[in-house]
Design a protein around this motif. Sequence first.
Motif, PDB file in Angstrom:
ATOM      1  N   THR A 206      35.122  61.356  49.241  1.00 45.32           N
ATOM      2  CA  THR A 206      33.415  61.789  47.557  1.00 45.32           C
ATOM      3  C   THR A 206      34.261  61.036  46.793  1.00 45.32           C
ATOM      4  O   THR A 206      35.524  61.305  46.521  1.00 45.32           O
ATOM      5  CB  THR A 206      33.508  62.587  47.252  1.00 45.32           C
ATOM      6  N   ILE A 207      33.931  59.666  46.057  1.00 43.93           N
ATOM      7  CA  ILE A 207      34.609  58.617  45.528  1.00 43.93           C
ATOM      8  C   ILE A 207      34.123  59.403  44.077  1.00 43.93           C
ATOM      9  O   ILE A 207      33.455  59.580  43.300  1.00 43.93           O
ATOM     10  CB  ILE A 207      34.009  57.458  45.527  1.00 43.93           C
ATOM     11  N   LYS A 208      35.191  59.387  42.725  1.00 44.45           N
ATOM     12  CA  LYS A 208      34.528  60.881  42.072  1.00 44.45           C
ATOM     13  C   LYS A 208      35.016  60.013  40.465  1.00 44.45           C
ATOM     14  O   LYS A 208      34.735  60.453  39.776  1.00 44.45           O
ATOM     15  CB  LYS A 208      35.726  61.862  41.489  1.00 44.45           C
ATOM     16  N   LYS A 209      36.126  58.862  40.455  1.00 39.23           N
ATOM     17  CA  LYS A 209      35.927  57.991  39.920  1.00 39.23           C
ATOM     18  C   LYS A 209      36.556  57.197  39.772  1.00 39.23           C
ATOM     19  O   LYS A 209      36.898  56.798  40.402  1.00 39.23           O
ATOM     20  CB  LYS A 209      37.135  58.870  38.707  1.00 39.23           C
ATOM     21  N   THR A 210      35.571  55.980  38.812  1.00 37.76           N
ATOM     22  CA  THR A 210      35.818  54.535  38.815  1.00 37.76           C
ATOM     23  C   THR A 210      36.088  53.604  37.923  1.00 37.76           C
ATOM     24  O   THR A 210      35.407  54.311  36.391  1.00 37.76           O
ATOM     25  CB  THR A 210      34.768  53.514  39.638  1.00 37.76           C
ATOM     26  N   GLN A 211      36.527  52.522  38.016  1.00 37.11           N
ATOM     27  CA  GLN A 211      37.657  52.261  36.732  1.00 37.11           C
ATOM     28  C   GLN A 211      37.035  50.253  36.469  1.00 37.11           C
ATOM     29  O   GLN A 211      37.442  49.711  37.759  1.00 37.11           O
ATOM     30  CB  GLN A 211      38.652  52.645  36.233  1.00 37.11           C
ATOM     31  N   SER A 212      36.150  50.528  35.971  1.00 42.83           N
ATOM     32  CA  SER A 212      35.915  48.361  36.184  1.00 42.83           C
ATOM     33  C   SER A 212      36.585  48.108  35.172  1.00 42.83           C
ATOM     34  O   SER A 212      37.283  48.961  34.096  1.00 42.83           O
ATOM     35  CB  SER A 212      34.167  48.236  35.786  1.00 42.83           C
ATOM     36  N   SER A 213      36.604  47.092  35.185  1.00 42.71           N
ATOM     37  CA  SER A 213      37.651  46.115  33.881  1.00 42.71           C
ATOM     38  C   SER A 213      36.648  44.492  33.068  1.00 42.71           C
ATOM     39  O   SER A 213      36.261  44.223  33.395  1.00 42.71           O
ATOM     40  CB  SER A 213      38.618  45.160  35.034  1.00 42.71           C
ATOM     41  N   GLU A 214      37.198  45.240  31.747  1.00 42.67           N
ATOM     42  CA  GLU A 214      36.549  43.578  31.197  1.00 42.67           C
ATOM     43  C   GLU A 214      38.154  42.951  30.805  1.00 42.67           C
ATOM     44  O   GLU A 214      38.610  43.672  29.788  1.00 42.67           O
ATOM     45  CB  GLU A 214      35.946  44.246  29.672  1.00 42.67           C
ATOM     46  N   THR A 215      38.388  41.610  30.902  1.00 44.84           N
ATOM     47  CA  THR A 215      39.411  41.111  31.374  1.00 44.84           C
ATOM     48  C   THR A 215      38.921  39.498  31.017  1.00 44.84           C
ATOM     49  O   THR A 215      38.424  38.866  31.267  1.00 44.84           O
ATOM     50  CB  THR A 215      40.468  41.245  32.683  1.00 44.84           C
ATOM     51  N   PRO A 216      39.900  39.047  29.704  1.00 45.32           N
ATOM     52  CA  PRO A 216      39.603  37.675  29.632  1.00 45.32           C
ATOM     53  C   PRO A 216      40.388  36.780  30.497  1.00 45.32           C
ATOM     54  O   PRO A 216      41.586  37.342  31.362  1.00 45.32           O
ATOM     55  CB  PRO A 216      40.358  37.445  28.311  1.00 45.32           C
ATOM     56  N   VAL A 217      40.300  36.029  30.777  1.00 44.08           N
ATOM     57  CA  VAL A 217      40.961  34.587  31.691  1.00 44.08           C
ATOM     58  C   VAL A 217      41.881  34.233  31.512  1.00 44.08           C
ATOM     59  O   VAL A 217      42.640  34.918  30.129  1.00 44.08           O
ATOM     60  CB  VAL A 217      39.909  32.532  31.509  1.00 44.08           C
ATOM     61  N   GLY A 218      42.803  34.426  31.866  1.00 45.15           N
ATOM     62  CA  GLY A 218      44.502  34.301  31.887  1.00 45.15           C
ATOM     63  C   GLY A 218      44.790  35.399  31.895  1.00 45.15           C
ATOM     64  O   GLY A 218      46.258  35.696  31.990  1.00 45.15           O
ATOM     65  N   VAL A 266      43.507  36.024  35.560  1.00 46.39           N
ATOM     66  CA  VAL A 266      42.226  36.415  35.902  1.00 46.39           C
ATOM     67  C   VAL A 266      41.179  34.718  35.805  1.00 46.39           C
ATOM     68  O   VAL A 266      41.701  34.190  34.843  1.00 46.39           O
ATOM     69  CB  VAL A 266      41.042  36.923  35.087  1.00 46.39           C
ATOM     70  N   THR A 267      41.048  34.409  36.833  1.00 46.33           N
ATOM     71  CA  THR A 267      39.911  32.653  36.885  1.00 46.33           C
ATOM     72  C   THR A 267      38.417  32.791  36.545  1.00 46.33           C
ATOM     73  O   THR A 267      37.933  34.151  36.514  1.00 46.33           O
ATOM     74  CB  THR A 267      40.539  31.968  37.580  1.00 46.33           C
ATOM     75  N   GLU A 268      37.689  32.114  35.952  1.00 49.53           N
ATOM     76  CA  GLU A 268      35.926  32.873  35.773  1.00 49.53           C
ATOM     77  C   GLU A 268      35.675  33.280  37.626  1.00 49.53           C
ATOM     78  O   GLU A 268      35.039  33.420  38.104  1.00 49.53           O
ATOM     79  CB  GLU A 268      35.457  31.050  35.271  1.00 49.53           C
ATOM     80  N   GLU A 269      36.038  31.906  38.837  1.00 50.46           N
ATOM     81  CA  GLU A 269      35.797  32.652  39.773  1.00 50.46           C
ATOM     82  C   GLU A 269      35.804  33.751  40.130  1.00 50.46           C
ATOM     83  O   GLU A 269      35.382  34.698  40.956  1.00 50.46           O
ATOM     84  CB  GLU A 269      36.738  31.737  40.660  1.00 50.46           C
ATOM     85  N   ASP A 270      37.016  34.453  39.212  1.00 52.05           N
ATOM     86  CA  ASP A 270      37.358  36.295  39.773  1.00 52.05           C
ATOM     87  C   ASP A 270      36.503  36.670  39.790  1.00 52.05           C
ATOM     88  O   ASP A 270      36.511  38.417  39.826  1.00 52.05           O
ATOM     89  CB  ASP A 270      38.805  36.722  39.139  1.00 52.05           C
ATOM     90  N   TYR A 271      35.668  37.212  38.410  1.00 50.57           N
ATOM     91  CA  TYR A 271      34.272  37.300  37.685  1.00 50.57           C
ATOM     92  C   TYR A 271      33.415  37.672  39.146  1.00 50.57           C
ATOM     93  O   TYR A 271      33.593  37.429  40.000  1.00 50.57           O
ATOM     94  CB  TYR A 271      33.381  36.694  36.675  1.00 50.57           C
ATOM     95  N   GLY A 272      33.065  39.125  38.807  1.00 47.82           N
ATOM     96  CA  GLY A 272      31.821  39.468  39.720  1.00 47.82           C
ATOM     97  C   GLY A 272      32.281  40.947  40.610  1.00 47.82           C
ATOM     98  O   GLY A 272      33.131  41.553  39.491  1.00 47.82           O
ATOM     99  N   ASN A 273      31.481  41.210  41.271  1.00 46.92           N
ATOM    100  CA  ASN A 273      31.030  42.628  42.328  1.00 46.92           C
ATOM    101  C   ASN A 273      32.686  42.812  43.305  1.00 46.92           C
ATOM    102  O   ASN A 273      32.509  42.156  43.954  1.00 46.92           O
ATOM    103  CB  ASN A 273      29.748  42.834  42.877  1.00 46.92           C
ATOM    104  N   TYR A 274      33.152  44.198  43.181  1.00 44.00           N
ATOM    105  CA  TYR A 274      34.378  44.263  44.556  1.00 44.00           C
ATOM    106  C   TYR A 274      33.706  45.857  44.552  1.00 44.00           C
ATOM    107  O   TYR A 274      32.751  46.569  43.819  1.00 44.00           O
ATOM    108  CB  TYR A 274      35.371  44.405  43.629  1.00 44.00           C
ATOM    109  N   THR A 275      34.462  45.632  45.835  1.00 44.93           N
ATOM    110  CA  THR A 275      33.718  46.875  46.267  1.00 44.93           C
ATOM    111  C   THR A 275      34.895  47.900  46.783  1.00 44.93           C
ATOM    112  O   THR A 275      35.992  47.541  47.676  1.00 44.93           O
ATOM    113  CB  THR A 275      33.198  46.756  47.697  1.00 44.93           C
ATOM    114  N   CYS A 276      35.157  49.143  46.430  1.00 50.25           N
ATOM    115  CA  CYS A 276      36.224  50.059  47.071  1.00 50.25           C
ATOM    116  C   CYS A 276      36.156  51.114  48.427  1.00 50.25           C
ATOM    117  O   CYS A 276      34.576  52.449  47.579  1.00 50.25           O
ATOM    118  CB  CYS A 276      36.759  51.308  46.195  1.00 50.25           C
TER     119      CYS A 276
END
Length: 324
Positions: A206-218, A266-276
């Motif tokens: 059971t995935i009980k916690k996730t942490q996304s990230s707000e990250t500037p380029v570079g 991080v580059t522009e191409e890295d932004y988006g959805n990731y699945t754990c």
Amino acid sequence: RMCLSAWLHLQGGFPVRSVDMQRATDNITIRQGDTAIIRCYVDDKVSKVAWLNRSNIIFAGQDKWSLDPRVDLVTKGQLEYSLRIQKVDVYDEGSYTCSIQTKQQPKTSQVYLIVQVPANIYKVSEDITVNEGSNVTLSCLANGRPDPAITWRLLNPSAEPLDGEEYLDIIGIMRNQAGRYECKASNDVATPDVKYVNVVVSYPPTIKKTQSSETPVGRMGTLQCEATAVPTPEFEWYRDEKRLSNAQGINIQILGSTTILMIANVTEEDYGNYTCVASNRQGVQNASLFLYRPGTGRDINGSACVSQSLWLLLACFACLFFKC
């Protein structure tokens, strides 16, 4: 008894005294392995005396008839003719008779020896691993004299007694019922005997916690995913349909029940959805996380703030339209 009677009539006088009848009729309770002294007191009116166990002569006067090396006499002067049995065992239990011959007639006084045995657990369930929701029966077999009482506890913070004796039935076991179970057998003869059974309850992740990230380029972006499961889950990371692995710019760490995906520079191409994806032999669960550029309106858990703002805007228009 005929042999004893003949001995009483034929043996020479042994300076003994009459039996303390009240003392001799008491039962004696003793623990296995201890030494029992069965008392018999006499006075000068007695001419002959003997000890019997059931119909077997143990002592006739000072002559020992028993071959048991654990048995001897305790004689303090001419007043005591007591029988001592060392390292008492269960087969010593029974009736013991101090038989005397007076000038008038033979007299006997009986003592019943009761041998108690400490509680002993001789068979207990082995440690087990079961699936959540299954039925479990733990066994704990013990003997002793008197028969021991058997109790169970789950050694959690409350450690309350459980409803079970020789067999403890757990219907539809849940993950919070996993742990160390204590079986205790006691009969007040000695310290209770205690054994333990470890029960592991398996369940899917059971995935009980996730942490996304707000990250500037570079900068470095960090996504975190935490799951509970037994056995400990294995983790995988995906970007769209592609499984990610440690490669240039990507570092995946797994720390027990937590996994961290780190994206360097991080580059522009890295932004988006990731699945754990968390999995074990019981099942699989996945969760979506987001790496996004600052100011795009996503909160730290990956939900779309833009969508929330849109709903607020629509609500405002509706309110104006209906003059609320």
